[in-house]
Every structure is written in C-alpha cells, then in structure tokens.
Design a protein around this motif. Structure first.
Motif, short mmCIF file in Angstrom:
data_model
loop_
_atom_site.label_atom_id
_atom_site.label_comp_id
_atom_site.label_asym_id
_atom_site.label_seq_id
_atom_site.Cartn_x
_atom_site.Cartn_y
_atom_site.Cartn_z
N ASN A 180 0.82 -1.21 0.00
CA ASN A 180 0.00 0.00 0.00
C ASN A 180 0.85 1.26 0.00
O ASN A 180 2.07 1.22 0.09
N MET A 181 0.16 2.41 -0.12
CA MET A 181 0.82 3.72 -0.17
C MET A 181 -0.17 4.78 0.30
O MET A 181 -1.38 4.52 0.44
N LEU A 182 0.32 6.00 0.52
CA LEU A 182 -0.49 7.09 1.03
C LEU A 182 -0.30 8.31 0.15
O LEU A 182 0.83 8.79 -0.03
N TRP A 183 -1.42 8.83 -0.40
CA TRP A 183 -1.41 10.02 -1.25
C TRP A 183 -1.95 11.17 -0.43
O TRP A 183 -3.12 11.16 -0.04
N HIS A 184 -1.11 12.18 -0.16
CA HIS A 184 -1.54 13.25 0.75
C HIS A 184 -2.21 14.38 -0.03
O HIS A 184 -1.74 14.78 -1.10
N LEU A 185 -3.31 14.91 0.55
CA LEU A 185 -4.18 15.85 -0.16
C LEU A 185 -4.33 17.21 0.52
O LEU A 185 -4.37 18.23 -0.16
N LYS A 186 -4.46 17.23 1.85
CA LYS A 186 -4.67 18.49 2.59
C LYS A 186 -3.91 18.45 3.90
O LYS A 186 -3.81 17.39 4.53
N GLY A 187 -3.42 19.61 4.35
CA GLY A 187 -2.77 19.70 5.65
C GLY A 187 -1.39 19.08 5.65
O GLY A 187 -0.77 18.84 4.60
N ARG A 188 -0.91 18.80 6.87
CA ARG A 188 0.43 18.22 7.04
C ARG A 188 0.37 17.07 8.04
O ARG A 188 -0.35 17.13 9.03
N LYS A 189 1.13 16.04 7.76
CA LYS A 189 1.27 14.93 8.69
C LYS A 189 2.68 14.36 8.58
O LYS A 189 3.27 14.36 7.50
N ARG A 190 3.22 13.89 9.70
CA ARG A 190 4.54 13.29 9.70
C ARG A 190 4.40 11.77 9.72
O ARG A 190 3.60 11.23 10.49
N VAL A 191 5.15 11.12 8.86
CA VAL A 191 5.11 9.67 8.71
C VAL A 191 6.49 9.10 9.02
O VAL A 191 7.51 9.63 8.58
N TRP A 192 6.51 8.02 9.80
CA TRP A 192 7.73 7.26 10.06
C TRP A 192 7.58 5.88 9.41
O TRP A 192 6.57 5.20 9.62
N VAL A 193 8.55 5.48 8.63
CA VAL A 193 8.55 4.16 7.98
C VAL A 193 9.79 3.41 8.45
O VAL A 193 10.92 3.91 8.35
N TYR A 194 9.57 2.19 8.94
CA TYR A 194 10.64 1.38 9.50
C TYR A 194 10.99 0.25 8.52
O TYR A 194 10.17 -0.12 7.67
N PRO A 195 12.19 -0.31 8.61
CA PRO A 195 12.61 -1.34 7.65
C PRO A 195 11.63 -2.52 7.58
O PRO A 195 11.17 -3.02 8.60
N ALA A 196 11.34 -2.95 6.37
CA ALA A 196 10.38 -4.03 6.14
C ALA A 196 10.93 -5.37 6.62
O ALA A 196 12.10 -5.69 6.40
N ARG A 197 10.06 -6.13 7.31
CA ARG A 197 10.36 -7.50 7.72
C ARG A 197 11.69 -7.59 8.46
O ARG A 197 12.43 -8.56 8.29
N ASP A 198 11.99 -6.59 9.27
CA ASP A 198 13.20 -6.56 10.09
C ASP A 198 12.84 -7.11 11.47
O ASP A 198 11.96 -6.58 12.14
N GLU A 199 13.51 -8.16 11.88
CA GLU A 199 13.17 -8.86 13.13
C GLU A 199 13.29 -7.96 14.36
O GLU A 199 12.69 -8.25 15.39
#
Length: 327
Positions: free
Chosen positions: A150-169
């Motif tokens: 999935n993904m996120l398409w931003h449209l209005k305002g501001r938000k902070r996103v944190w993404v962590y390494p995929a499938r990291d134990e």
C-alpha cells in the motif's frame, strides 16, 4: 466521458523503478482535483453509507495503542463531521471509496494502469482496498503493518510519517506478519521510541505520496487537520509475499515447523502459494481469532469543545457491520 487522471502521477523514471522497493516520497497532483475539495467531501460524507464510515479517537502516547477507541458517527451530516474533526481528536476512515463512487473508482483504476505500465518489477497490480482518511490536528495512527502492499497520497494539511525497515526482526518478528495475514493479530504492533532512530521520517505536504516496501511498519502523527487517500493493491509479487507467509501460518506452523522460510523464489515458494490460494478458494483456511470491539458511548458532537461527547449507554457502532448487509 471518463476524465484523464493518469497525468496526476508525475514521477521520474527512478521513482517508478524504486516504487515498492524502498521508502520514497513522490509528487502527484490529485490534491488539485475537485474530487477532494471541501464542498465535494462535505457532500460525500452526507450520503456515505454509515457502515463504511469509521470513526476513532486515540491517546497521546505512541507506545500505547490500546487507547484506540471507536466513536459513533451515524447521525451526523458531512459539515458536522468536518467541524468536529477540526476541533476534536478523531480519525475518520471513509472505506471502500472506489466501490461507492464511480469517479474515485476511475481515478484509482487509472492509478494502477500507470503503475503497471511504468513499473517493470510489478505485475498486474490491481486495487485491493482504498479509503479517504480525514483526521484532526494532533491525532496519530499507531505503528502498524498492512498485509497488502500500500501507499499514502496526501491531499490536505500536514502529517509526519515514520517508515521502518520491512520485515526486520528488530521491529517485526516473522510471526507477527504471519499472524496479521492469518487474522490472529491486529495490524497494530508493539512500538518503542528507539525505533525512530532507524526510520525514514517525512512531513507530508499536499501533493506528495509516500510509499514503502510491503510489510514495512509505519506510523503517523498529524500536524494539523488533513486529508489523505490510502490505496492498497495486489500484484503477482505482493500476492506471492502474502501466500508464503499465509502458508507458513496456516500449514507449517500447525505442523510444529519453527524454521519457516520466507524465500519467494523457487519451487517451494510457488508450491506454498498454490496451496495457500487453493485453500483460500475452498474456504479451508481456519478463521483467525482477531476481533474488534466497536461498542462505545462516544459520539461525534460538533458543538462540544472536543468535537465529541458521551452517550448515556454503550452500543455497537454502524461501522461494526462493514462486512455485512446492515445499513
């Protein structure tokens, strides 16, 4: 006549090539469309099926996802919902937007036409789930993993996103992903603040999309009132990822096999996928134990200083019936 939305994705060749491989922020122009204007969103909310209109509130501590609480929204107009969101601490999820409205469906269809055409490493991507997310200033979405890509398409305002390494134990034991796919665990996962030292973090602006590899943990904190479109998809590659983890959970784990490979290439992964998808078609997959409590005494209230108030009694929300036929 259908509108041309394909030009809304303005990515470089490198961005298409890296899509789904690494976390990245890319431009788009969906936010300029009338489909996402305040007037259109207000009218949409007025008539939207309440079983597909979810509302939650939450606490302030990102380490305590147990504070996630449902809120009744059934009797409110679109204008009241938006007013309450501006002053309150709530998150509204307008699910199945592409099933409800043909224009949004066409936009999302063209989105995946573009991705299929431009991303050589993605095969036959199709929409799996889409939703508009409308949320108050300061609210958060706890650290979680989505089963689908999935993904996120931003449209209005501001938000902070944190993404962590995929499938990291360190952040996501393999069993977490297997249990989420097997519906034995909610998408929310344990989070500790030191995780952020290993994250890609970005404050999204309107006209930006953020994407990441499948099964990347991520969390969100709003800066102000904002609107985003979240889209999930199934492709040959993402379905193989789901099937391998699903077969591990439903077939190998019950057999007592503790060393369950997550390898995606070769004869064994292909056989896992065949077995898992076959069992799914034949309804042989054991139903997971995961459940959601959508009983609450909170309700959206635009006249309350906090945008919501308490009812006399607790009762089941309309969106508890999202997978059923109730109105």
């Amino acid at each position: 006549m259908a509108k041309n939305y394909s030009e809304c994705i303005q990515w470089s060749a490198d961005e298409f090539n890296n899509f789904g491989k690494v976390p990245q922020v890319s431009p788009h122009t969906y936010h300029k469309l009338d489909l996402f204007s305040d007037e259109t969103l207000t009218a949409l909310l007025d008539n939207y099926p309440r079983k597909w209109l979810q509302c939650y509130t939450m606490g302030f501590d990102p380490e305590n996802h147990q504070d996630w609480t449902p809120v009744h929204i059934a009797d409110n107009t679109g204008a009241e919902i938006l007013e309450a969101l501006q002053r309150g601490r709530m998150w509204v999820n307008v699910i199945n937007i592409d099933k409800y409205n043909g224009e949004y469906a066409e936009l999302i269809r063209q989105m995946y036409v573009t991705i299929n055409d431009k991303c050589d490493h993605i095969t036959n991507a199709k929409s799996a789930f889409s939703a508009l997310i409308l949320s108050s200033p300061g609210v958060q979405v706890y650290c979680h993993i989505d089963a689908d890509a999935n993904m996120l398409w931003h449209l209005k305002g501001r938000k902070r996103v944190w993404v962590y390494p995929a499938r990291d134990e360190r952040f996501t034991p393999q069993t977490y992903i297997e249990e989420i796919i097997g519906q034995d665990r909610h998408e929310d996962i344990p989070y500790e603040r030191w995780y952020d030292d290993h994250a890609i973090s970005h404050e999204l602006q309107p006209g930006e999309a953020i994407s990441w590899p499948q099964h990347s943990p991520h969390r969100v904190e709003n800066v102000d009132f904002n609107v985003s479109l979240t889209t999930s998809y199934g492709s040959a590659e993402s379905r193989r990822q789901l099937s391998v983890h699903g077969a591990n959970h439903h077939i190998l784990k019950p057999l007592g096999i503790t060393q369950r490979s997550t390898e995606l290439e070769g004869v064994v992964p292909a056989f896992k996928e065949l077995c898992y998808r076959g069992m799914n078609v034949l309804n042989l997959l054991k139903q997971g134990k995961r459940n959601a409590t959508n009983v609450t005494d909170l309700q959206v209230d635009p006249e309350h200083p906090q945008g919501m108030s308490k009812r006399d009694d607790k009762s089941l929300t309309k969106f508890a019936y999202s997978d059923k036929d109730e109105d």
